[in-house]
Design a protein around this motif. Structure first.
Motif, mmCIF file in Angstrom:
data_model
loop_
_atom_site.group_PDB
_atom_site.id
_atom_site.type_symbol
_atom_site.label_atom_id
_atom_site.label_comp_id
_atom_site.label_asym_id
_atom_site.label_seq_id
_atom_site.Cartn_x
_atom_site.Cartn_y
_atom_site.Cartn_z
ATOM 1 N N TRP A 192 -2.265 29.617 -35.497
ATOM 2 C CA TRP A 192 -1.040 30.420 -35.528
ATOM 3 C C TRP A 192 -0.082 29.794 -36.548
ATOM 4 O O TRP A 192 -0.251 28.627 -36.923
ATOM 5 C CB TRP A 192 -0.399 30.446 -34.138
ATOM 6 N N TRP A 239 5.774 35.189 -28.116
ATOM 7 C CA TRP A 239 6.433 34.832 -26.860
ATOM 8 C C TRP A 239 7.782 35.518 -26.730
ATOM 9 O O TRP A 239 8.416 35.855 -27.734
ATOM 10 C CB TRP A 239 6.550 33.305 -26.765
ATOM 11 N N ASP A 253 3.602 36.187 -33.396
ATOM 12 C CA ASP A 253 2.503 35.339 -33.843
ATOM 13 C C ASP A 253 1.407 36.231 -34.405
ATOM 14 O O ASP A 253 1.243 37.366 -33.956
ATOM 15 C CB ASP A 253 1.899 34.601 -32.637
ATOM 16 N N ALA A 256 -2.002 28.878 -22.626
ATOM 17 C CA ALA A 256 -1.373 30.107 -22.127
ATOM 18 C C ALA A 256 -1.937 30.499 -20.751
ATOM 19 O O ALA A 256 -1.182 30.891 -19.852
ATOM 20 C CB ALA A 256 -1.571 31.243 -23.130
ATOM 21 N N ASP A 296 4.313 35.316 -22.450
ATOM 22 C CA ASP A 296 3.402 35.753 -23.512
ATOM 23 C C ASP A 296 3.483 37.275 -23.683
ATOM 24 O O ASP A 296 3.699 38.015 -22.710
ATOM 25 C CB ASP A 296 1.969 35.333 -23.127
ATOM 26 N N VAL A 297 3.197 37.715 -24.892
ATOM 27 C CA VAL A 297 3.282 39.135 -25.236
ATOM 28 C C VAL A 297 2.303 40.002 -24.410
ATOM 29 O O VAL A 297 2.539 41.188 -24.200
ATOM 30 C CB VAL A 297 3.043 39.283 -26.769
ATOM 31 N N ILE A 298 1.246 39.379 -23.898
ATOM 32 C CA ILE A 298 0.200 40.126 -23.167
ATOM 33 C C ILE A 298 0.457 40.237 -21.665
ATOM 34 O O ILE A 298 -0.328 40.820 -20.946
ATOM 35 C CB ILE A 298 -1.160 39.417 -23.350
ATOM 36 N N GLU A 315 -7.228 31.842 -22.909
ATOM 37 C CA GLU A 315 -6.662 32.883 -23.764
ATOM 38 C C GLU A 315 -6.834 32.534 -25.248
ATOM 39 O O GLU A 315 -6.918 33.430 -26.093
ATOM 40 C CB GLU A 315 -5.174 33.050 -23.408
ATOM 41 N N SER A 316 -6.945 31.249 -25.552
ATOM 42 C CA SER A 316 -7.112 30.831 -26.958
ATOM 43 C C SER A 316 -8.345 31.482 -27.586
ATOM 44 O O SER A 316 -8.276 32.020 -28.688
ATOM 45 C CB SER A 316 -7.273 29.310 -27.058
ATOM 46 N N GLU A 368 -5.451 25.296 -29.451
ATOM 47 C CA GLU A 368 -4.743 25.266 -30.728
ATOM 48 C C GLU A 368 -4.484 23.833 -31.191
ATOM 49 O O GLU A 368 -4.671 23.486 -32.358
ATOM 50 C CB GLU A 368 -3.403 26.007 -30.613
HETATM 51 C C1 GLC Z 1 -0.238 31.801 -28.975
HETATM 52 C C2 GLC Z 1 0.146 33.266 -28.972
HETATM 53 C C3 GLC Z 1 -0.074 33.880 -27.623
HETATM 54 C C4 GLC Z 1 -1.500 33.643 -27.191
HETATM 55 C C5 GLC Z 1 -1.802 32.157 -27.178
HETATM 56 C C6 GLC Z 1 -3.264 31.898 -26.851
HETATM 57 O O1 GLC Z 1 0.666 31.050 -28.239
HETATM 58 O O2 GLC Z 1 1.488 33.437 -29.361
HETATM 59 O O3 GLC Z 1 0.210 35.254 -27.653
HETATM 60 O O4 GLC Z 1 -1.779 34.207 -25.953
HETATM 61 O O5 GLC Z 1 -1.523 31.603 -28.438
HETATM 62 O O6 GLC Z 1 -3.551 30.557 -26.862
#
Ligand code: GLC
Length: 430
Positions: free
Chosen positions: A276, A315, A146, A74, A98-100, A202-203, A258
């Motif tokens: 997720w 997303w 998610d 991300a 992404d939601v953020i 971000e993970s 991930e």
């Molecule tokens: C996933 C989530 C996303 C997050 C990302 C981090 O894709 O949906 O919101 O930022 O993982 O790796």
């Protein structure tokens, strides 16, 4: 990833030339024969699914779709997209975001209220619509949501005498140790107790916010702008996570995103995994080594007095304000996001719909029985501090993920880490 950046840049330069000419002739394109460039997932089953839908739409409308791939990570995706936005580029019409990122994306996005009726908007989770609305503008439409969940091996829990998945991180630690030792002694030398995402991106922000919140340590910056990360519970949470590295988790977990975690898990080499929902359908594929041998539950609490914490992810789809084909791009977005498409995706890819009605759909539940618990998990899911930091979110997340990654790798104490993050936080919300 580097080659992806290069090919994106090459694409950008090539497309810029042709679009410049096209825009001189036809400033806005409406009808059939338009090529919509969509930046989103292009690899794996997720990519194949998007391509299938894009092809269907193209066939139906007589337009074309060019998919511009994004990196899996991300944080790396954001870097790529920001190059387009900084250049006000018309080379991408629609993006998977992404939601953020809503505060970051807002200036570059078309207000999607223009393309969705009020009652259509109301059909989505109100919390996500609220998240995606910045100063009255509907920046993006929710695509899939998610939440961080715990995957566990039902066969191994039974083999080692456990009736239930762990309720606290302490229990998980104990169970993971016992199972790992037993499996290694019986010849599976690479077997791991617990895999998660420790990578400086971000993970790990998502994983670490779950640890911190589960121990009562807050969400770094609270909605009222108080910077709370420097507290004993947050320190304890980070120290606990650090204690897993090299014991129940591989030392290499500090580089895992991930997919790295899922690869270990899906090969049958881990007792527990934080990930997720997408990993469910892949894990249950008949070719997977863990098919039929696992289940999903809420992530553990931090000690007996802790809380369950699932990071809220997800997303969304946005149309670029620099696009010369906004109406056509919005039509594609509507197609990709329809209830039918969301249902199909939940069934095939175990991705969580953003339309609550689909959680009662019998086909969706037949394939994903655990979705019945997900409405509750989503209701309580922990949002990262992206609304309160807006366009600056990436700065606080970067400070957090770099520090957390250093703690996990042994390069910094948890006490120093939270102090550093606090400093950045205080500068941002001043
Ligand atoms: C996933 C989530 C996303 C997050 C990302 C981090 O894709 O949906 O919101 O930022 O993982 O790796």
């Amino acid at each position: 990833m580097r080659s992806q950046i290069h090919s994106l840049r090459r694409n950008a330069i090539r497309c810029f030339g042709s679009l410049l000419i096209a825009s001189l002739i036809t400033p806005t394109v409406f009808g059939a024969g338009t090529t919509v460039r969509f930046a989103g997932d292009s690899s794996g089953t997720g990519g194949a699914f998007i391509k299938k839908l894009c092809d269907q739409w193209a066939q139906k409308t007589g337009n074309k779709v060019e998919i511009i791939s994004r990196p899996q990570d991300a944080s790396a995706t954001l870097q790529q997209y920001q190059q387009y936005w900084a250049a006000k580029s018309a080379d991408v019409d629609a993006y998977q975001i992404d939601v953020i990122w809503q505060g970051i994306v807002a200036p570059h996005a078309v207000d999607l209220k223009k393309y969705y009726k009020d009652d259509e908007v109301k059909a989505y989770f109100p919390r996500i619509i609220e998240n995606n609305t910045v100063k009255g503008k509907l920046v993006s439409i929710p695509w899939f949501t998610d939440a961080g969940v715990l995957y566990y091996r039902t066969d191994l829990l039974e083999k080692y005498g456990y009736k239930e998945p762990p309720k606290t991180w302490e229990e998980l630690d104990e169970m993971a140790k016992k199972i790992q030792e037993g499996e290694r002694n019986s010849g599976k030398r690479d077997f791991q107790g617990f895999v998660f995402q420790g990578k400086a991106s971000e993970s790990v922000t998502c994983n670490a916010i779950e640890w911190v919140y589960s121990y009562g340590g807050g969400v770094i910056i609270e909605p009222d702008k108080k910077v709370t990360i420097n507290n004993p519970n947050a320190i304890k949470a980070l120290q606990t996570a650090k204690s897993w590295v090299g014991t129940i988790s591989p030392a290499g977990v500090v580089t895992y995103g991930e997919e790295e975690a899922r690869n270990v898990w899906q090969a049958g080499n881990a007792a527990f995994m934080r990930n997720w929902p997408y990993a469910y359908a892949l894990g249950q594929d008949p070719k997977s080594a863990v098919a039929g041998k696992f289940d999903v539950t809420v992530l553990p609490k931090g000690g007996d007095n802790g809380k369950n914490a699932a990071c809220l992810g997800g997303w969304n789809l946005m149309v670029s304000t620099y696009s010369k084909a906004q109406d056509v791009a919005a039509d594609l977005v509507r197609y990709l996001d329809s209830s039918d498409a969301q249902k199909q995706r939940a069934v095939e890819l175990s991705l969580l719909p953003t339309l609550p009605a689909l959680y009662a759909d019998s086909d969706v539940l037949a394939k994903n029985p655990w979705f019945k618990n997900m409405l509750e998990v989503l209701k309580n899911a922990i949002a990262r501090p992206s609304t309160v930091t807006g366009a600056d979110y990436n700065q606080i997340s970067t400070a957090f993920f770099q520090s957390v990654n250093k703690v996990l790798s042994g390069g910094q104490s948890a006490q120093d880490a939270v102090k550093e993050v606090e400093k950045v936080g205080k500068r941002l919300v001043r």
